[in-house]
Design an enzyme around this catalytic site. Sequence first.
Site, PDB file in Angstrom:
ATOM      1  N   ASP A   1       0.837  -1.196   0.000  1.00 44.36           N
ATOM      2  CA  ASP A   1       0.000   0.000   0.000  1.00 44.36           C
ATOM      3  C   ASP A   1       0.877   1.251   0.000  1.00 44.36           C
ATOM      4  O   ASP A   1       1.965   1.239   0.571  1.00 44.36           O
ATOM      5  CB  ASP A   1      -0.908  -0.034   1.240  1.00 44.36           C
ATOM      6  CG  ASP A   1      -2.146   0.828   1.066  1.00 44.36           C
ATOM      7  OD1 ASP A   1      -2.295   1.454  -0.004  1.00 44.36           O
ATOM      8  OD2 ASP A   1      -2.961   0.883   2.005  1.00 44.36           O
ATOM      9  N   GLY A   2       0.370   2.306  -0.620  1.00 45.48           N
ATOM     10  CA  GLY A   2       1.057   3.598  -0.559  1.00 45.48           C
ATOM     11  C   GLY A   2       1.706   4.038  -1.868  1.00 45.48           C
ATOM     12  O   GLY A   2       2.429   5.036  -1.889  1.00 45.48           O
ATOM     13  N   ASN A   3       1.442   3.330  -2.944  1.00 46.70           N
ATOM     14  CA  ASN A   3       2.047   3.718  -4.234  1.00 46.70           C
ATOM     15  C   ASN A   3       1.611   5.129  -4.654  1.00 46.70           C
ATOM     16  O   ASN A   3       2.419   5.927  -5.127  1.00 46.70           O
ATOM     17  CB  ASN A   3       1.614   2.749  -5.345  1.00 46.70           C
ATOM     18  CG  ASN A   3       2.132   1.347  -5.137  1.00 46.70           C
ATOM     19  OD1 ASN A   3       2.963   1.117  -4.272  1.00 46.70           O
ATOM     20  ND2 ASN A   3       1.639   0.409  -5.924  1.00 46.70           N
TER      21      ASN A   3
ATOM     22  N   HIS B   1       3.078   2.966  -8.975  1.00 51.80           N
ATOM     23  CA  HIS B   1       2.849   1.546  -9.262  1.00 51.80           C
ATOM     24  C   HIS B   1       4.077   0.937  -9.958  1.00 51.80           C
ATOM     25  O   HIS B   1       4.464  -0.189  -9.661  1.00 51.80           O
ATOM     26  CB  HIS B   1       1.611   1.358 -10.145  1.00 51.80           C
ATOM     27  CG  HIS B   1       0.335   1.801  -9.484  1.00 51.80           C
ATOM     28  ND1 HIS B   1       0.036   1.511  -8.169  1.00 51.80           N
ATOM     29  CD2 HIS B   1      -0.728   2.518  -9.954  1.00 51.80           C
ATOM     30  CE1 HIS B   1      -1.157   2.022  -7.869  1.00 51.80           C
ATOM     31  NE2 HIS B   1      -1.627   2.643  -8.926  1.00 51.80           N
TER      32      HIS B   1
ATOM     33  N   ARG C   1     -11.419   2.122  -9.308  1.00 50.91           N
ATOM     34  CA  ARG C   1     -10.477   3.209  -9.637  1.00 50.91           C
ATOM     35  C   ARG C   1     -10.732   3.718 -11.056  1.00 50.91           C
ATOM     36  O   ARG C   1     -11.341   3.018 -11.873  1.00 50.91           O
ATOM     37  CB  ARG C   1      -9.047   2.697  -9.516  1.00 50.91           C
ATOM     38  CG  ARG C   1      -8.734   2.335  -8.092  1.00 50.91           C
ATOM     39  CD  ARG C   1      -7.299   1.979  -7.881  1.00 50.91           C
ATOM     40  NE  ARG C   1      -7.116   1.737  -6.459  1.00 50.91           N
ATOM     41  CZ  ARG C   1      -5.999   1.948  -5.799  1.00 50.91           C
ATOM     42  NH1 ARG C   1      -4.937   2.391  -6.414  1.00 50.91           N
ATOM     43  NH2 ARG C   1      -5.935   1.720  -4.501  1.00 50.91           N
TER      44      ARG C   1
ATOM     45  N   LEU D   1      10.718 -21.378  -3.867  1.00 54.01           N
ATOM     46  CA  LEU D   1       9.687 -20.464  -3.351  1.00 54.01           C
ATOM     47  C   LEU D   1       8.480 -20.516  -4.280  1.00 54.01           C
ATOM     48  O   LEU D   1       8.639 -20.660  -5.488  1.00 54.01           O
ATOM     49  CB  LEU D   1      10.246 -19.023  -3.359  1.00 54.01           C
ATOM     50  CG  LEU D   1       9.289 -17.910  -2.944  1.00 54.01           C
ATOM     51  CD1 LEU D   1       9.120 -17.896  -1.412  1.00 54.01           C
ATOM     52  CD2 LEU D   1       9.808 -16.533  -3.394  1.00 54.01           C
TER      53      LEU D   1
ATOM     54  N   SER E   1      -8.601  -5.530   4.456  1.00 57.35           N
ATOM     55  CA  SER E   1      -9.110  -5.259   3.099  1.00 57.35           C
ATOM     56  C   SER E   1      -9.472  -6.520   2.290  1.00 57.35           C
ATOM     57  O   SER E   1      -9.104  -6.645   1.124  1.00 57.35           O
ATOM     58  CB  SER E   1      -8.092  -4.416   2.313  1.00 57.35           C
ATOM     59  OG  SER E   1      -7.809  -3.231   2.987  1.00 57.35           O
TER      60      SER E   1
HETATM   61  C1  FPP Z   1      -1.689   0.304  -3.381  1.00 57.03           C
HETATM   62  O1  FPP Z   1      -1.265   1.596  -3.649  1.00 57.03           O
HETATM   63  C2  FPP Z   1      -1.299  -0.666  -4.363  1.00 57.03           C
HETATM   64  C3  FPP Z   1      -2.100  -1.300  -5.284  1.00 57.03           C
HETATM   65  C4  FPP Z   1      -3.333  -0.801  -5.896  1.00 57.03           C
HETATM   66  C5  FPP Z   1      -1.758  -2.632  -5.714  1.00 57.03           C
HETATM   67  C6  FPP Z   1      -0.319  -2.975  -5.812  1.00 57.03           C
HETATM   68  C7  FPP Z   1       0.215  -2.751  -7.142  1.00 57.03           C
HETATM   69  C8  FPP Z   1       1.542  -2.697  -7.439  1.00 57.03           C
HETATM   70  C9  FPP Z   1       2.632  -2.877  -6.448  1.00 57.03           C
HETATM   71  C10 FPP Z   1       1.968  -2.368  -8.797  1.00 57.03           C
HETATM   72  C11 FPP Z   1       1.992  -3.379  -9.817  1.00 57.03           C
HETATM   73  C12 FPP Z   1       1.940  -4.788  -9.469  1.00 57.03           C
HETATM   74  C13 FPP Z   1       2.301  -5.738 -10.331  1.00 57.03           C
HETATM   75  C14 FPP Z   1       2.259  -7.152  -9.920  1.00 57.03           C
HETATM   76  C15 FPP Z   1       2.802  -5.409 -11.659  1.00 57.03           C
HETATM   77  P1  FPP Z   1      -2.361   2.724  -3.701  1.00 57.03           P
HETATM   78  O2  FPP Z   1      -2.517   3.104  -5.124  1.00 57.03           O
HETATM   79  O3  FPP Z   1      -3.614   2.274  -3.022  1.00 57.03           O
HETATM   80  O4  FPP Z   1      -1.646   3.832  -2.866  1.00 57.03           O
HETATM   81  P2  FPP Z   1      -2.329   5.023  -2.053  1.00 57.03           P
HETATM   82  O5  FPP Z   1      -3.134   4.376  -0.926  1.00 57.03           O
HETATM   83  O6  FPP Z   1      -1.157   5.797  -1.557  1.00 57.03           O
HETATM   84  O7  FPP Z   1      -3.186   5.780  -3.021  1.00 57.03           O
END
Ligand code: FPP
Length: 229
Positions: free
Chosen positions: A14-16, A31, A66, A126, A184
């Site tokens: 989480d947190g991208n 992401h 989204r 793994l 979640s």
């Molecule tokens: C949460 O960040 C992350 C996701 C929606 C899913 C995870 C996705 C990745 C790590 C990227 C791609 C994955 C693959 C396997 C190619 P958020 O967008 O909810 O962050 P925020 O809460 O800061 O908005």
Amino acid sequence: MTKTPLKNLAIIMDGNGRWAAQRGLARTKGHEQGAEIIRDVTRYCAKHPEIETVTFYAFSTENWKRPKLEVDFLMRLLDRYLQKELATYQENNVKFLAIGDMKAFSSKLQERIRKTEEATRHNTDLTHILALNYGGRAEITHAVNSLIAVGKEEVTEADISAALQTPYSDIDLLIRTSGEERVSNFLLWQLSYAEFYFTQTLWPDFTVEELDDIVTDFQNRNRRFGGLS
Ligand code: FPP
């Protein structure tokens, strides 16, 4: 003191979006960086003597809410990721597995997922699992329906465990990044006795050094499973 054994690890990345916003970048950049971290964590887990599976929450059944542009980007990123990471899986003896309802994905992406599973199915260090269009309640409901379909009139916990999509029925440790403290709809059945670790670190900033510290913290925990120590 003996170390608490760690076989099955799960991660809510989480947190991208926040990582990208802090840098004035588009959410998609977060992401992209997040996908890089998955590779580092996979290598760490493959080398770890105890860890058998690592399950990443990559796309939940709720993530369709989204904006279409972001969803489309995540689908393309996943396709690129699997194309690129096949070498990482093979070099590190990692089996790839996807869980969730993949029928909603394009046939090209479904084919990529199937081929990656097929190409890595004999690898043994793994099992790296991506939860894609995954929801824990949906997984349990599907498991129960599959038992009804084969004629079961009464089910046991062991029946449900065996009918789940995951190759394990129990997670040992769940990590969630970015300071949020919720499950979640992730691996609801499998988390029953899991230990939880919440870190403030945003997923794109997560490192194997921090993971190693979390693993050490876990190994020093005393798991009682409802009993006495
Ligand atoms: C949460 O960040 C992350 C996701 C929606 C899913 C995870 C996705 C990745 C790590 C990227 C791609 C994955 C693959 C396997 C190619 P958020 O967008 O909810 O962050 P925020 O809460 O800061 O908005």
